[in-house]
Design an enzyme around this catalytic site. Sequence first.
Site, PDB file in Angstrom:
ATOM      1  N   ASP A   1      20.919 182.884  -3.421  1.00  0.00           N
ATOM      2  CA  ASP A   1      20.410 183.327  -4.717  1.00  0.00           C
ATOM      3  C   ASP A   1      19.075 184.036  -4.586  1.00  0.00           C
ATOM      4  OD1 ASP A   1      22.500 182.600  -6.262  1.00  0.00           O
ATOM      5  OD2 ASP A   1      21.716 180.643  -6.800  1.00  0.00           O
TER       6      ASP A   1
ATOM      7  N   ASP B   1      29.167 173.008  -0.427  1.00  0.00           N
ATOM      8  CA  ASP B   1      30.464 172.872  -1.087  1.00  0.00           C
ATOM      9  C   ASP B   1      31.374 174.073  -0.890  1.00  0.00           C
ATOM     10  OD1 ASP B   1      30.316 174.225  -4.376  1.00  0.00           O
ATOM     11  OD2 ASP B   1      28.958 174.639  -2.730  1.00  0.00           O
TER      12      ASP B   1
ATOM     13  N   LYS C   1      30.401 195.785 -13.152  1.00  0.00           N
ATOM     14  CA  LYS C   1      29.458 194.684 -13.346  1.00  0.00           C
ATOM     15  C   LYS C   1      29.019 194.187 -11.980  1.00  0.00           C
ATOM     16  CE  LYS C   1      33.005 191.074 -13.606  1.00  0.00           C
ATOM     17  NZ  LYS C   1      33.679 190.093 -14.450  1.00  0.00           N
TER      18      LYS C   1
ATOM     19  N   ASP D   1      22.774 173.592   0.358  1.00  0.00           N
ATOM     20  CA  ASP D   1      23.079 174.776  -0.436  1.00  0.00           C
ATOM     21  C   ASP D   1      22.609 174.497  -1.870  1.00  0.00           C
ATOM     22  OD1 ASP D   1      24.215 177.249  -1.198  1.00  0.00           O
ATOM     23  OD2 ASP D   1      26.029 176.230  -1.849  1.00  0.00           O
ATOM     24  N   LYS D   2      22.493 175.523  -2.668  1.00  0.00           N
ATOM     25  CA  LYS D   2      22.073 175.323  -4.058  1.00  0.00           C
ATOM     26  C   LYS D   2      23.250 175.345  -5.005  1.00  0.00           C
ATOM     27  CE  LYS D   2      20.439 178.480  -6.811  1.00  0.00           C
ATOM     28  NZ  LYS D   2      21.227 178.201  -8.036  1.00  0.00           N
TER      29      LYS D   2
ATOM     30  N   GLU E   1      33.014 184.642 -13.431  1.00  0.00           N
ATOM     31  CA  GLU E   1      33.932 185.571 -14.076  1.00  0.00           C
ATOM     32  C   GLU E   1      34.708 184.889 -15.194  1.00  0.00           C
ATOM     33  OE1 GLU E   1      36.011 189.341 -12.191  1.00  0.00           O
ATOM     34  OE2 GLU E   1      36.979 187.487 -11.562  1.00  0.00           O
TER      35      GLU E   1
ATOM     36  N   LYS F   1      28.503 193.245  -3.843  1.00  0.00           N
ATOM     37  CA  LYS F   1      27.823 192.539  -4.920  1.00  0.00           C
ATOM     38  C   LYS F   1      28.124 193.158  -6.287  1.00  0.00           C
ATOM     39  CE  LYS F   1      23.629 191.272  -4.169  1.00  0.00           C
ATOM     40  NZ  LYS F   1      22.198 191.360  -3.822  1.00  0.00           N
TER      41      LYS F   1
ATOM     42  N   ARG G   1      11.621 133.226  22.048  1.00  0.00           N
ATOM     43  CA  ARG G   1      12.106 134.180  21.054  1.00  0.00           C
ATOM     44  C   ARG G   1      11.696 133.762  19.651  1.00  0.00           C
ATOM     45  NH1 ARG G   1      13.355 139.457  20.672  1.00  0.00           N
ATOM     46  NH2 ARG G   1      14.888 139.855  19.051  1.00  0.00           N
TER      47      ARG G   1
END
Length: 1547
Positions: free
Chosen positions: A952, A1081, A835, A637-638, A771, A817, A1344
């Site tokens: 993203d 995460d 927003k 993930d980013k 936020e 969104k 061996r």
Amino acid sequence: MALSPYTEAGDTSKPVKRIRWATQRVTGRKASQKRKSLFARHGSKRTADDKKRESDGTEPDLQKPDAESGDGEQEEESSGRSIYVNIPLPDSARDNEGRPKQHYRRNKIRTAKYTPISFVPKNLWLQFHNVANIYFLFIVILCFFSIFGAENPGLNAVPLIVIVVVTAIKDAIEDWRRTVLDNQLNNAAVHRLVDWNNVNCSEERINPWRKFKKANTRIILAVWQQWKNFREKKQKKPESGKGYTERALDQNPAEEDAVQRRMSALTQQLDAEEMGEDANGDVELTPVPSPRKLSTANGEGIQELENDAPGPIDAQQRLEVPRSAAKQGKPAAAPQYKRFYGSLIDPTMDIPEKARFKRDYWKNVRVGDFVRLYNQEEIPADVIVLSTSDPDGACYVETKNLDGETNLKVRNALHSGVKVKRARDCERTAFTLESEPPHANLYAYSGVVRWSQHDMKHPEQEPKEMAEPVGINNMLLRGCTLRNTQWIVGIVAFTGQDTKIMLNSGITPSKRAKISKDLNWNVIYNFIILFIMCLVAAVVEGWTWGRGNESLDFFEFGSYGSSPGLNGFITFWAAIILFQNLVPISLYISLEIIRTAQAFFIYSDTYMYYEKLDYPCTPKSWNISDDLGQIEYVFSDKTGTLTQNVMEFKKCTINGQPYGEAYTEALAGMQKRQGINVEEEGARARAQIEQDRHIMLQNLRQIHDNPYLVDDELTFVAPHYVADLAGESGKEQKAACEQFMLVLALCHTVITERHPGDPPRIEFKAQSPDEAALVATARDCGFTVMGRSNDGIIINCLGEEREYTVLNTLEFNSARKRMSAIMRMPDGKIMLYCKGADSVIYSRLKKGDQPELRRQTAEHLEMFAREGLRTLCIAQRELGEEEYMRWNAEHDIAAAAVQDREDKLDIVSDAIERDLTLLGGTAIEDRLQDGVPDAIQLLAQAGIKLWVLTGDKVETAINIGFSCNLLDNEMDLILLKVEDESLGAAEAELDKQLAVFGKSGSDAELKAAKKNHEPPAPTHALVIDGDTLKLVLDDRLKQKFLLLCKECRSVLCCRVSPSQKAAVVQMVKHGLDVMTLSIGDGANDVAMIQEADVGVGIAGEEGRAAVMSSDYAIGQFRFLTRLMLVHGRWDYRRLAETIANFFYKNIVWTFCLFWYQIYTNMDCSYVFDYTYILLYNLAFSSLPVIFMGILDQDVDDKVSLAVPQLYRRGIERLEWTQLKFWTYMVDGLYQSIICFFFTYLVFMPATFNTESGQSVGDYKRMGVYIGHPAIFVVNFYILMNTYRWDWFMVLITAISILLVWFWTGVYTAFTASFTFYEAAPQVYDQLSFWCTFLLTIVACLAPRFASKAFQKIYMPYDIDIVREQIRMGEFDYLKQANSASTSKPADAATAESSSSSDLSKPDNPQKQASHAKVMSEDMRPIYPPSVAPTATTHNARSQNGSDGTDYTGHRSSLDRQYPPPYNSSAAPANPRFNVEDIDPPTRPSMDRPRPSFDRVRSSMDRTRPSIEASRDFTSAAYLARVESSQSRGEQGRESSRTRDVSKDLRS
């Protein structure tokens, strides 16, 4: 619900539907202020009692179905549950005996597997589910039949008994811990309503078996308690003799708070009445009585004080003593609309008033019970909140046990239950709770409460049926903790295993290591060999007895079988016993020991300890550590994984003007690709920003001395914004700046926490870090959120405190969104503030308005995004009173829906979020985690392919990719984008791109790709969005897409959903047959973490959902390199070598027995004493191979990180192959021949006698000749295969070898050894023994040794070369380095591990010198994207190059973390902007120099046109295409290019 008639016209509008968010409770006020508050409440209560309201309607969606729809209702109830409170059960809910039909789970939970009675049989049953244990049990059973030749059946059972007992003890310890935790929870204290009839649950019947179990449990616990008491007495502990249960029941949750109160005469009386507990802990929940006029307390009269505070209708919950409404700026003429919600209390009901709240155990809580919970108490079951100590019905919970989030969340009481406070109120309630069935979704619940509302003013009228919806915001989930709330009263909806936390337990799937899967085949091969050996023995033995006329006819007393066939059958099973070690039981227990030790070492590695969170690397699956050494693909993930997920507000655009200065990692990466000296440029930019910060803080203090502004925490550096806020650019820009920050302070769902001090501190807790950053910036600019009142939010606007009424909050979700807040302003206007994502807001703007502002804002947002910043748009709309009331009625209906409530709310919310007016946009930086670029480069050098799967935007992911070394300027960026979203177009695009690599996507190419583990050339990278990914994951296109990705060095999947992440992982894992690892995460990463072979969770800012479902949990992404390249590689190589040596040593021993059978007609007699056979795997050869698996190291951890290419053998799976298995098997076969036949050749001519004349030629003494060299050879062979020869490993090997001498000497000294008596002195006295011993060792080990010497000299592996370099001192520099930083330094100075914040330092002065004359970024001309020149002259395949230079930023692994010193002569020209050069602030903002803005604007030509054309790219062109597409007049038209982007994520 329907609105009641408006009874009063002069009051302010109240909030209708909102979510209240938690604020930290203020410390206690003075006694006089507290009394004033009590008096004010009493006066307002009397006023409210005189103003009863009426209602004549209920929501149509909640109307109780009539008789005609009874079938449908019954069908619906069958899938859920109905809880009846003080209402008799209907006949349909009773059985023939009158008991409830529906039986609910007990609240007693059991995570333990066993009880004292069931432990032995159940544990044995589970252990013998293992096929190996069944096999060895079968061998033990065979040994008890003397016919099969076992000499000591009891001794033969010892290894199995030891393994079973050790495993049982381990299971018992683990289960005991679980049992202790279960008992602590089940016996925790809770106040439950008793002495009333809960009709939902009948009296529990305890059957005799359960009584017997409970009696045994009590006896065991009593014995344990006595022993514990004895220990406590000896240690003189306080509260001796009291266990957890007794202490919990003796403690009052409110005692601590009560002790700390000031005990005045009045508070003593109030406390005595509220906390009226008797000796049994019973509580009569009486509300705090308000003192009336001339009331008395302890005989003293109390006169009510004068009070001008407003009543409860107007009073607000404030951080200070409430002032009058006029001072708060409320309009006197604003109308107030009251709604009658009804009450669950039936005032006509006669009750005995015997019920009381009494302390009880959690395990006794049942569905339908009333419970009272106090502050800091944990929730015992899933509880519907009826009332709270807050007058507004709000309570606050911490959900850390559920999702790891520590921020407080608000939960609301039912409107109809706010009066249910006392025990007698609970008795008088009468309602039915219709609930959905239990399910595991933590964020959804639907139910409805139905009751009959009586009108006390008109008692002759029929009661009216009313209903109220119940949602997840009305429910407290088991495992949460009540915070900042004195008490709540609720009713239990789900108990025990039906609660959401229990339904979510155990979600991590069981994973098995790849070596363990391959091991099954090797065991099967050994079973086949064993079967052949036994079959040969059976045939030969049967044939021998069947021939006749042999010597055995004269010298043997006869066979066990009466026929040759029966003799062969008996011999077959006797051979199974004889050759049982070919399938070693000790292998399985040894692997468990090794993996447990490996997990402990991973946990104990201090270099993977994250001090900030106090979090070490935590293995959650102990059996797959070797898989960490074979990973070829990492899916990451980013946000929160590569980045910190700690958001910092950097820039914004307001009314067409950009504000803010920042130098981000993404911008540094962009400049690095252009050949700019990013170290020098970064230093210059940071110096400029620091000076601007000083100017901004100084000007902010002049406008308003904000006590909540902390200088060090300011992230928004924009002195020009402060100048405009002061009116420098005119009133219009000043008003726009104020309105923008005001919207940021109003439109949110943030929890406010006040920390007293000088100056005081206000912190914000939010479900999204974005936020919190927005609200914190508004605070820093003077618009501080002070807290919430009963129905609004209090804002300190540049020193003036204002209150805004919150009417509705339309929450954010991944589909919408966006989030909106509908507020009533102090002047009476109703405003909607919204927003959200730029494309979503632009599609909802009012058509035709603000064309120039839209264009400018879009351009600014585009440049913000190029810097790697996360952008949001801010918009608003004024609503008419009539329009709002009409919409709010629809909203309430949707909110009251039981089915599909979320979808209905989304539809209603979408209807009001139209025709918006654009205010501006914000840009927030999500910084890279420390060490991410170096970690990714290290993984790439190890041959590991890293894919980024993120939600993203494309350009954000690309910029982050460049800044963290995933992408570089030499790569050709393939943007896979299908316009018309058809499979045909997708296939055509795939064919086009595959043709570049000469591929067609055939099965033959896929077969070749599976065998090729080499990393692709760093020439191409692929970027794909979610819509196109959905197409190419189709079964018809999946193979072509996979082959295309195989040719790309990096793959970035943008705008992908959690299910698509898992689908990509599954495609690669099964399509290429490779080992995969997923790291994330957040909860949206759980699917891919579970799908991958190894899942790694990062304990970050998004809760612990990923950690809870992972196999390994770490604190930072950079720790992944050490986890894989060090521990993973070590563990894989150790385990592979351990297993091979295990099979080898058992082949040597078993075939020595087999060769002896050739000379005994396969009669299964033993050449060794039977104790040798039993102790061989248990003692003589077990320790060296186990410690090889635990401690062996080919190179140390520093070299492993300095030379990551060593990891590639794991990717290619070369440490454990079938060739290696058969090589060791053949070697063991050869050595068994030498061990046996050397001794045989010694004894073949003649036998030997001792000095006393005793013969040493019997088979047991001959077994000493064979066994001793065999044991020595096996242990020394394991030592030869061990890379690290330290004193401990040599000591363990020596002890194992000498143990056979010790055992032989001790055991044969006693007559219990029978025919083996005195064998040690007899054999050890023979020269022939020692000669045979030495010759056997040399002959066995010589091949061996020779093969190893040849391989290391003429065909060395990478590890052999590195080990030789270590001996030559080429890695001596690592001895002074930290294990976390392993690259070669350029000088003797100590170097620190570089991180993303170091801004990617350059390689060497020579390369930098070629860029000495590079033009300063501020001096570059500004080109529009359409005419900008592209840097394609250097590399024909690269369209995103670096000013035509050959600078790529590549660094070798040995100078990556120790960069050379920077040559100042290579610095670019001086920047043209200086703080001193800026004129005094006299000109408007559009004429100001904007270094950061211009710096990015001049770099816009560096982006490929194909990327900019993407609709996911935040560009002015794209936003122009989508703007107003969702506004009125165009709602019916929607194309694939202009539709609401929120629908993109619904797939």
